[in-house]
Design a protein around this motif. Sequence first.
Motif: not given
Length: 226
Positions: A91-93, A99-105, A181-182
């Motif tokens: 869950i943490l990872g 979050y990075l997937n949403q931020l970048i892509y 990332i995905s």
Amino acid sequence: MIKVIKQSWIFRAILIALMLIAIEIPPIAVNFALRYSKTNQLIVDGFMVLFICLMLAIIWWAHRTYETYNQLGQPAGIKVGWIIGGYLAIILGMDVLSYLNQLIYHQTETANNAALGSMLGHNEVITIVFCFSAVVLSPIAEEFIFRGTLTNMFFKRGNIWPKVIFSGVIFSTGHMSTNPISFLIYAYMGMVLAYVYLRTDDIRNSIAIHMINNAIAMYVLLVQVT
């Protein structure tokens, strides 16, 4: 006593490739059922019976193959602490990677989750059967393939990290990924599951984590489509 299976790498590669192809076949039955979800319930029921039969056949095959290549011996037992810790690590990872997937892509969900969500809410039988498979059948089949078989088939007993990484990468190839990332999201999940399995010497622990993760994921998807 450690098993020594004398089979060529080519044979093993072909065998695991066939298993990876096989696990992708049952969802085809669901897609056909969806075509008749509003018009013919009998056909829907038939395709869902076929879906369950295919999943059970894959589980039987994967379990037999796992038993053939298993190097860890008898199961060491259920480890509740490892199950809880493994799930929290996932869950943490995955939250960080999402979050990075949403931020970048700019993706709020992975393509794999979007595809799963598209199969829900159209027909009650399809939704019930698919949820049952996602929470129970798929975790069993995938753990026997990606953890039990894969980590023992290509590596000798010893250093677990090559097994962990390899299992995660191959596991992620079976999930839809549209960017690095995905892809890493599912690779990370697969690596955590492999690590728990190899450290506890009992595949039931990784199966339990996988079931818990999928149960919560399916609940979230059901909330979104209802």
